[in-house]
Write a protein that holds these residues in place. Structure first.
Motif, PDB file in Angstrom:
ATOM      1  N   THR A 105       0.826  -1.208   0.000  1.00 46.44           N
ATOM      2  CA  THR A 105       0.000   0.000   0.000  1.00 46.44           C
ATOM      3  C   THR A 105       0.860   1.259   0.000  1.00 46.44           C
ATOM      4  OG1 THR A 105      -1.829  -1.105   1.139  1.00 46.44           O
ATOM      5  CG2 THR A 105      -1.742   1.297   1.299  1.00 46.44           C
ATOM      6  N   HIS A 106       1.878   1.287   0.852  1.00 47.21           N
ATOM      7  CA  HIS A 106       2.733   2.473   0.936  1.00 47.21           C
ATOM      8  C   HIS A 106       3.541   2.669  -0.350  1.00 47.21           C
ATOM      9  CE1 HIS A 106       1.390   2.772   4.964  1.00 47.21           C
ATOM     10  NE2 HIS A 106       2.230   1.921   5.511  1.00 47.21           N
ATOM     11  N   LEU A 107       4.047   1.573  -0.904  1.00 44.29           N
ATOM     12  CA  LEU A 107       4.780   1.663  -2.175  1.00 44.29           C
ATOM     13  C   LEU A 107       3.871   2.178  -3.285  1.00 44.29           C
ATOM     14  CD1 LEU A 107       6.641  -1.758  -1.968  1.00 44.29           C
ATOM     15  CD2 LEU A 107       7.745   0.484  -1.878  1.00 44.29           C
ATOM     16  N   ASN A 112       1.929   6.414  -6.988  1.00 44.69           N
ATOM     17  CA  ASN A 112       0.889   7.328  -7.482  1.00 44.69           C
ATOM     18  C   ASN A 112       1.379   8.779  -7.462  1.00 44.69           C
ATOM     19  OD1 ASN A 112      -0.983   5.290  -7.932  1.00 44.69           O
ATOM     20  ND2 ASN A 112      -2.033   5.579  -5.977  1.00 44.69           N
ATOM     21  N   LEU A 113       2.094   9.125  -6.406  1.00 44.75           N
ATOM     22  CA  LEU A 113       2.640  10.484  -6.308  1.00 44.75           C
ATOM     23  C   LEU A 113       3.595  10.759  -7.471  1.00 44.75           C
ATOM     24  CD1 LEU A 113       3.075  13.088  -4.491  1.00 44.75           C
ATOM     25  CD2 LEU A 113       5.062  11.882  -3.599  1.00 44.75           C
ATOM     26  N   TYR A 114       4.510   9.847  -7.706  1.00 38.96           N
ATOM     27  CA  TYR A 114       5.471  10.025  -8.798  1.00 38.96           C
ATOM     28  C   TYR A 114       4.757  10.060 -10.149  1.00 38.96           C
ATOM     29  CZ  TYR A 114       9.273   9.094  -5.459  1.00 38.96           C
ATOM     30  OH  TYR A 114      10.151   9.158  -4.406  1.00 38.96           O
ATOM     31  N   GLU A 121       9.668   6.879 -14.503  1.00 39.81           N
ATOM     32  CA  GLU A 121      10.736   5.901 -14.274  1.00 39.81           C
ATOM     33  C   GLU A 121      10.882   5.555 -12.795  1.00 39.81           C
ATOM     34  OE1 GLU A 121      14.373   7.126 -16.077  1.00 39.81           O
ATOM     35  OE2 GLU A 121      13.558   7.067 -18.112  1.00 39.81           O
ATOM     36  N   GLU A 122      10.502   6.478 -11.928  1.00 38.50           N
ATOM     37  CA  GLU A 122      10.534   6.202 -10.492  1.00 38.50           C
ATOM     38  C   GLU A 122       9.273   5.470 -10.040  1.00 38.50           C
ATOM     39  OE1 GLU A 122      12.405   9.752  -8.153  1.00 38.50           O
ATOM     40  OE2 GLU A 122      11.676  10.538 -10.060  1.00 38.50           O
ATOM     41  N   ALA A 123       8.163   5.753 -10.687  1.00 41.25           N
ATOM     42  CA  ALA A 123       6.893   5.126 -10.299  1.00 41.25           C
ATOM     43  C   ALA A 123       6.835   3.652 -10.672  1.00 41.25           C
ATOM     44  CB  ALA A 123       5.724   5.870 -10.941  1.00 41.25           C
ATOM     45  N   GLU A 124       7.325   3.314 -11.866  1.00 42.09           N
ATOM     46  CA  GLU A 124       7.141   1.948 -12.380  1.00 42.09           C
ATOM     47  C   GLU A 124       7.664   0.858 -11.450  1.00 42.09           C
ATOM     48  OE1 GLU A 124       8.013  -0.785 -16.348  1.00 42.09           O
ATOM     49  OE2 GLU A 124       8.709   1.279 -16.299  1.00 42.09           O
ATOM     50  N   PRO A 125       8.925   0.940 -10.957  1.00 42.30           N
ATOM     51  CA  PRO A 125       9.400  -0.146 -10.090  1.00 42.30           C
ATOM     52  C   PRO A 125       8.625  -0.257  -8.783  1.00 42.30           C
ATOM     53  CG  PRO A 125      10.997   1.657 -10.171  1.00 42.30           C
ATOM     54  CD  PRO A 125       9.976   1.932 -11.223  1.00 42.30           C
ATOM     55  N   LEU A 126       8.081   0.849  -8.301  1.00 41.78           N
ATOM     56  CA  LEU A 126       7.271   0.800  -7.085  1.00 41.78           C
ATOM     57  C   LEU A 126       5.956   0.069  -7.336  1.00 41.78           C
ATOM     58  CD1 LEU A 126       7.819   4.459  -5.823  1.00 41.78           C
ATOM     59  CD2 LEU A 126       8.912   2.391  -4.952  1.00 41.78           C
ATOM     60  N   TYR A 127       5.308   0.371  -8.462  1.00 40.44           N
ATOM     61  CA  TYR A 127       4.092  -0.366  -8.824  1.00 40.44           C
ATOM     62  C   TYR A 127       4.389  -1.857  -8.964  1.00 40.44           C
ATOM     63  CZ  TYR A 127       1.201   3.777  -9.976  1.00 40.44           C
ATOM     64  OH  TYR A 127       0.460   4.927  -9.928  1.00 40.44           O
ATOM     65  N   LEU A 128       5.478  -2.183  -9.660  1.00 39.94           N
ATOM     66  CA  LEU A 128       5.820  -3.592  -9.882  1.00 39.94           C
ATOM     67  C   LEU A 128       6.099  -4.307  -8.558  1.00 39.94           C
ATOM     68  CD1 LEU A 128       8.093  -3.149 -13.017  1.00 39.94           C
ATOM     69  CD2 LEU A 128       5.890  -4.338 -12.953  1.00 39.94           C
ATOM     70  N   ARG A 129       6.791  -3.628  -7.661  1.00 43.00           N
ATOM     71  CA  ARG A 129       7.084  -4.237  -6.358  1.00 43.00           C
ATOM     72  C   ARG A 129       5.810  -4.433  -5.545  1.00 43.00           C
ATOM     73  NH1 ARG A 129      10.793  -1.486  -1.707  1.00 43.00           N
ATOM     74  NH2 ARG A 129      10.686  -3.188  -0.194  1.00 43.00           N
ATOM     75  N   ALA A 130       4.921  -3.440  -5.582  1.00 47.52           N
ATOM     76  CA  ALA A 130       3.646  -3.559  -4.863  1.00 47.52           C
ATOM     77  C   ALA A 130       2.829  -4.733  -5.409  1.00 47.52           C
ATOM     78  CB  ALA A 130       2.860  -2.263  -4.969  1.00 47.52           C
ATOM     79  N   ILE A 131       2.788  -4.865  -6.722  1.00 49.95           N
ATOM     80  CA  ILE A 131       2.043  -5.968  -7.332  1.00 49.95           C
ATOM     81  C   ILE A 131       2.632  -7.310  -6.906  1.00 49.95           C
ATOM     82  CG2 ILE A 131       1.572  -7.122  -9.540  1.00 49.95           C
ATOM     83  CD1 ILE A 131       1.295  -4.239 -10.727  1.00 49.95           C
ATOM     84  N   HIS A 148      -3.892  -2.145  -8.116  1.00 43.97           N
ATOM     85  CA  HIS A 148      -2.468  -2.010  -8.444  1.00 43.97           C
ATOM     86  C   HIS A 148      -2.238  -2.240  -9.939  1.00 43.97           C
ATOM     87  CE1 HIS A 148      -1.568  -1.537  -4.286  1.00 43.97           C
ATOM     88  NE2 HIS A 148      -1.613  -2.809  -3.954  1.00 43.97           N
ATOM     89  N   LEU A 149      -2.858  -3.274 -10.490  1.00 44.28           N
ATOM     90  CA  LEU A 149      -2.699  -3.575 -11.914  1.00 44.28           C
ATOM     91  C   LEU A 149      -3.245  -2.443 -12.772  1.00 44.28           C
ATOM     92  CD1 LEU A 149      -3.862  -7.295 -11.761  1.00 44.28           C
ATOM     93  CD2 LEU A 149      -1.526  -6.536 -12.287  1.00 44.28           C
ATOM     94  N   HIS A 150      -4.400  -1.924 -12.378  1.00 47.87           N
ATOM     95  CA  HIS A 150      -5.031  -0.833 -13.134  1.00 47.87           C
ATOM     96  C   HIS A 150      -4.144   0.401 -13.160  1.00 47.87           C
ATOM     97  CE1 HIS A 150      -7.495   2.902 -13.059  1.00 47.87           C
ATOM     98  NE2 HIS A 150      -8.018   2.359 -14.135  1.00 47.87           N
ATOM     99  N   ASN A 151      -3.537   0.739 -12.026  1.00 56.28           N
ATOM    100  CA  ASN A 151      -2.729   1.954 -11.978  1.00 56.28           C
ATOM    101  C   ASN A 151      -1.425   1.802 -12.759  1.00 56.28           C
ATOM    102  OD1 ASN A 151      -4.752   3.073 -10.509  1.00 56.28           O
ATOM    103  ND2 ASN A 151      -3.648   3.177  -8.589  1.00 56.28           N
ATOM    104  N   LEU A 152      -0.843   0.615 -12.731  1.00 57.94           N
ATOM    105  CA  LEU A 152       0.339   0.389 -13.569  1.00 57.94           C
ATOM    106  C   LEU A 152      -0.047   0.457 -15.052  1.00 57.94           C
ATOM    107  CD1 LEU A 152       3.319  -0.260 -13.949  1.00 57.94           C
ATOM    108  CD2 LEU A 152       2.737  -2.696 -13.718  1.00 57.94           C
ATOM    109  N   ALA A 153      -1.204  -0.088 -15.384  1.00 53.87           N
ATOM    110  CA  ALA A 153      -1.691   0.025 -16.759  1.00 53.87           C
ATOM    111  C   ALA A 153      -1.846   1.486 -17.164  1.00 53.87           C
ATOM    112  CB  ALA A 153      -3.021  -0.708 -16.905  1.00 53.87           C
ATOM    113  N   GLY A 154      -2.348   2.302 -16.247  1.00 51.86           N
ATOM    114  CA  GLY A 154      -2.490   3.731 -16.525  1.00 51.86           C
ATOM    115  C   GLY A 154      -1.151   4.408 -16.776  1.00 51.86           C
TER     116      GLY A 154
END
Length: 201
Positions: A105-107, A112-114, A121-131, A148-154
């Motif tokens: 959740t925190h990741l 989302n902030l990034y 480039e900073e957001a993507e690895p955080l989404y992937l780690r959260a997933i 999580h999947l939806h936001n990475l798709a976005g």
């Protein structure tokens, strides 16, 4: 909430964690109503109590920091939100197992902030780690995973990476329909965003 706080203030020490929890809950109510000016001092007071009454790496402190960060994020106060998210992540990494849903959740919130700042480039690895964490720690059709999947798709859609976004949208939609139902607001948002991507691509 107000009554609970009043009881705490009469019956408990001024730095008791229960008071922090009730202040945080009231702040969350105000936050959800957009009453940000009323929510902020309550979040700050809850954090101050946590810092006095709890160990410095207690998960409750991470939660309260995250909630204040979410408030700042909602207001576009990104520079104030970021260090709170980072501190919450650091606490949870020390105090909880590496695949705990709270860490995801925190990741995700920091991602989302990034994303909102165009820092893809900073957001993507955080989404992937959260997933990855959610896939390990929660059932395969949990609504959190769909989000999580939806936001990475976005994120991928924003970059024009449509071929990478599409399977994530489809998986998020499938999970949401199964776990929430086709008419749930989240499911409808996922469907709308997927259709918008198809129109662009």
């Amino acid at each position: 909430y107000l009554r609970a706080i009043a009881i705490d203030e009469k019956s408990l020490p001024p730095d008791h964690p229960d008071l922090a929890r009730h202040l945080n809950n009231l702040a969350g109510l105000y936050d959800s109503q957009g009453r940000y000016e009323e929510a902020e001092p309550l979040f700050l007071r809850a954090i101050a109590i946590d810092e006095k009454s709890l160990p410095p790496d207690h998960p409750s402190l991470a939660t309260d920091l995250n909630n204040l960060a979410n408030l700042y994020y909602s207001q576009g106060r990104y520079e104030e939100a970021e260090p709170l998210y980072l501190r919450a992540i650091a606490i949870v990494e020390k105090s909880l197992p590496p695949d705990h849903p709270y860490l995801a959740t925190h990741l995700h919130n920091l991602a989302n902030l990034y994303y909102s700042q165009g820092r893809y480039e900073e957001a993507e690895p955080l989404y992937l780690r959260a997933i990855a964490i959610v896939e390990k720690s929660l059932p395969p059709d949990h609504p959190y995973l769909a989000t999580h999947l939806h936001n990475l798709a976005g994120l991928y859609k924003s970059q024009g990476r449509y071929e990478e976004a599409e399977p994530l949208y489809l998986r998020a939609i499938k999970i949401a329909i199964k776990s929430l139902g086709e008419n749930h607001p989240n499911t409808q948002i996922f469907l709308q965003n997927y259709r918008r991507m198809l129109d662009k691509s």
